[in-house]
Write a protein that holds these residues in place. Structure first.
Motif, PDB file in Angstrom:
ATOM      1  N   VAL A  45       0.843  -1.189   0.000  1.00  0.00           N
ATOM      2  CA  VAL A  45       0.000   0.000   0.000  1.00  0.00           C
ATOM      3  C   VAL A  45       0.883   1.245   0.000  1.00  0.00           C
ATOM      4  CG1 VAL A  45      -1.654   1.353   1.344  1.00  0.00           C
ATOM      5  CG2 VAL A  45      -1.934  -1.129   1.146  1.00  0.00           C
ATOM      6  N   VAL A  46       0.614   2.163  -0.924  1.00  0.00           N
ATOM      7  CA  VAL A  46       1.307   3.445  -0.962  1.00  0.00           C
ATOM      8  C   VAL A  46       0.582   4.458  -0.081  1.00  0.00           C
ATOM      9  CG1 VAL A  46       1.971   5.391  -2.420  1.00  0.00           C
ATOM     10  CG2 VAL A  46       2.314   3.052  -3.228  1.00  0.00           C
ATOM     11  N   LEU A  47      -0.735   4.542  -0.240  1.00  0.00           N
ATOM     12  CA  LEU A  47      -1.502   5.450   0.608  1.00  0.00           C
ATOM     13  C   LEU A  47      -2.849   4.841   0.929  1.00  0.00           C
ATOM     14  CD1 LEU A  47      -4.010   7.154  -0.965  1.00  0.00           C
ATOM     15  CD2 LEU A  47      -2.060   8.145  -2.135  1.00  0.00           C
ATOM     16  N   ARG A  48      -3.378   5.261   2.071  1.00  0.00           N
ATOM     17  CA  ARG A  48      -4.706   4.788   2.468  1.00  0.00           C
ATOM     18  C   ARG A  48      -5.427   5.883   3.240  1.00  0.00           C
ATOM     19  NH1 ARG A  48      -4.192  -0.633   4.727  1.00  0.00           N
ATOM     20  NH2 ARG A  48      -4.878  -1.398   2.684  1.00  0.00           N
ATOM     21  N   LEU A  49      -6.596   6.250   2.748  1.00  0.00           N
ATOM     22  CA  LEU A  49      -7.515   7.105   3.494  1.00  0.00           C
ATOM     23  C   LEU A  49      -8.543   6.202   4.159  1.00  0.00           C
ATOM     24  CD1 LEU A  49      -8.419   9.931   0.923  1.00  0.00           C
ATOM     25  CD2 LEU A  49      -6.692  10.023   2.709  1.00  0.00           C
ATOM     26  N   ALA A  50      -8.812   6.441   5.433  1.00  0.00           N
ATOM     27  CA  ALA A  50      -9.805   5.657   6.161  1.00  0.00           C
ATOM     28  C   ALA A  50     -10.748   6.611   6.883  1.00  0.00           C
ATOM     29  CB  ALA A  50      -9.134   4.711   7.161  1.00  0.00           C
ATOM     30  N   ASP A  51     -11.997   6.657   6.404  1.00  0.00           N
ATOM     31  CA  ASP A  51     -13.042   7.472   7.023  1.00  0.00           C
ATOM     32  C   ASP A  51     -12.608   8.933   7.158  1.00  0.00           C
ATOM     33  OD1 ASP A  51     -15.608   7.729   8.018  1.00  0.00           O
ATOM     34  OD2 ASP A  51     -15.000   7.378  10.095  1.00  0.00           O
ATOM     35  N   CYS A  52     -11.964   9.448   6.108  1.00  0.00           N
ATOM     36  CA  CYS A  52     -11.434  10.813   6.143  1.00  0.00           C
ATOM     37  C   CYS A  52     -12.496  11.825   5.738  1.00  0.00           C
ATOM     38  CB  CYS A  52     -10.241  10.951   5.194  1.00  0.00           C
ATOM     39  SG  CYS A  52      -8.659  10.573   5.960  1.00  0.00           S
ATOM     40  N   SER A  53     -12.556  12.900   6.483  1.00  0.00           N
ATOM     41  CA  SER A  53     -13.459  14.001   6.174  1.00  0.00           C
ATOM     42  C   SER A  53     -12.690  15.308   6.233  1.00  0.00           C
ATOM     43  CB  SER A  53     -14.631  14.048   7.161  1.00  0.00           C
ATOM     44  OG  SER A  53     -15.420  12.878   7.087  1.00  0.00           O
ATOM     45  N   THR A 107      -2.573   7.367   5.861  1.00  0.00           N
ATOM     46  CA  THR A 107      -1.214   6.837   5.923  1.00  0.00           C
ATOM     47  C   THR A 107      -0.581   6.932   4.543  1.00  0.00           C
ATOM     48  OG1 THR A 107      -1.985   4.566   5.542  1.00  0.00           O
ATOM     49  CG2 THR A 107      -1.708   5.270   7.828  1.00  0.00           C
ATOM     50  N   LEU A 108       0.677   7.331   4.520  1.00  0.00           N
ATOM     51  CA  LEU A 108       1.466   7.425   3.301  1.00  0.00           C
ATOM     52  C   LEU A 108       2.746   6.657   3.510  1.00  0.00           C
ATOM     53  CD1 LEU A 108       2.034   8.693   0.475  1.00  0.00           C
ATOM     54  CD2 LEU A 108       3.077  10.609   1.690  1.00  0.00           C
ATOM     55  N   ALA A 109       2.971   5.647   2.681  1.00  0.00           N
ATOM     56  CA  ALA A 109       4.150   4.784   2.813  1.00  0.00           C
ATOM     57  C   ALA A 109       4.260   4.243   4.238  1.00  0.00           C
ATOM     58  CB  ALA A 109       5.413   5.540   2.417  1.00  0.00           C
ATOM     59  N   GLY A 110       3.115   3.893   4.822  1.00  0.00           N
ATOM     60  CA  GLY A 110       3.088   3.302   6.148  1.00  0.00           C
ATOM     61  C   GLY A 110       3.144   4.282   7.303  1.00  0.00           C
ATOM     62  N   VAL A 111       3.223   5.583   7.006  1.00  0.00           N
ATOM     63  CA  VAL A 111       3.332   6.607   8.048  1.00  0.00           C
ATOM     64  C   VAL A 111       1.988   7.307   8.197  1.00  0.00           C
ATOM     65  CG1 VAL A 111       4.494   8.727   8.756  1.00  0.00           C
ATOM     66  CG2 VAL A 111       5.770   6.960   7.518  1.00  0.00           C
ATOM     67  N   ASP A 112       1.476   7.380   9.435  1.00  0.00           N
ATOM     68  CA  ASP A 112       0.254   8.127   9.701  1.00  0.00           C
ATOM     69  C   ASP A 112       0.609   9.610   9.665  1.00  0.00           C
ATOM     70  OD1 ASP A 112      -2.079   9.268  10.558  1.00  0.00           O
ATOM     71  OD2 ASP A 112      -2.324   8.014  12.331  1.00  0.00           O
TER      72      ASP A 112
END
Length: 256
Positions: free
Chosen positions: A16-24, A78-83
């Motif tokens: 995973v490169v990036l992940r948005l989770a429930d972002c507003s 998270t971007l490259a595993g960093v929150d």
């Protein structure tokens, strides 16, 4: 004797490169503006994703969040595993410079600097050695087919060439993600095709692409497309038949 638990089966999916989770994202005001609502999005290494939606749908807000130019009001990113949502601004700036390359509709080139100098400027925070910056800029320009235009000023370049310089600048630090905002918006149709062919070849070589666009022809090149509407990201539209470059005839295209 209890057997040790088996190791989990290795995943065949790319990291995973990036992940948005429930972002507003809500902008204060009377009334407040809910620009992004409970967004979930995952981008993996080597992905080619386009984001489409009408004007005012939240595309610019999403771009600013993905590019670490703004922070979500709620949720995690998270971007490259960093929150990254709560990082201090200095750390966010450093992470953005190392991990993300930007390509905009406007080329944002310094008119009094050569193509190589414009690209090398992106390495100022990476290396202090001018020779290393020049070498990296030369390699990046050769990668986009402009090795013969190293010393040209932007005013002497065509629109397509200026956009390729901008792409080289975005690539020079070898980012995890290339984030493109309407990359063909200032180009005629033939030049736009050439630039999209280039982006397709870069993706086929492993570059992770997220392209924000209103152009259906640009959106159709991606393997995966999401639509944003009224601040909500709708379910992704998969394109399993698309090539890694997003276009079946791309392999026949000549160098830009």
């Amino acid at each position: 004797m209890t057997a040790a638990p088996a190791d989990p089966a290795p995943s065949d999916e790319p990291p995973v490169v990036l992940r948005l989770a429930d972002c507003s994202k809500t902008y204060p005001g009377s009334p407040p503006v809910h620009a992004l609502r409970s967004a979930d999005l995952t981008v993996r290494a080597g992905d080619y994703l386009t984001v489409v939606g009408p004007s005012g749908s939240g595309k610019s807000t999403l771009l600013n969040l993905l590019g670490l130019l703004d922070r979500p009001t709620a949720g995690t990113f998270t971007l490259a595993g960093v929150d990254v949502a709560g990082l201090p601004e200095r750390e966010r700036t450093a992470l953005r410079g190392r991990r993300i390359g930007f390509v905009f509709q406007e080329f944002h080139l310094l008119p009094y600097r050569t193509a190589r100098e414009n690209v090398a400027l992106a390495q100022l925070y990476v290396t202090g050695r001018a020779a290393d910056r020049d070498r990296a800029a030369t390699d990046a320009l050769e990668r986009v087919g402009l090795g013969h235009r190293l010393h040209a000023l932007p005013t002497t370049l065509s629109g397509g060439e200026r956009q390729r310089v901008a792409i080289a600048r975005a690539l020079v630090n070898e980012p995890d993600l290339l984030l493109c905002d309407e990359p063909t918006g200032n180009l005629d149709s033939a030049t736009a095709t050439t630039v999209m062919d280039l982006l397709g070849r870069l993706n086929a070589a492993g570059v992770t692409l997220v392209v924000i666009t209103h152009d259906p022809a640009v959106a159709a090149r991606a393997r995966r497309r999401v639509t944003i509407l009224d601040g909500r990201i709708l379910a992704p539209d998969e394109h399993p038949g698309a090539t890694a470059a997003g276009h079946p005839a791309l392999g026949k295209a000549g160098a830009p």
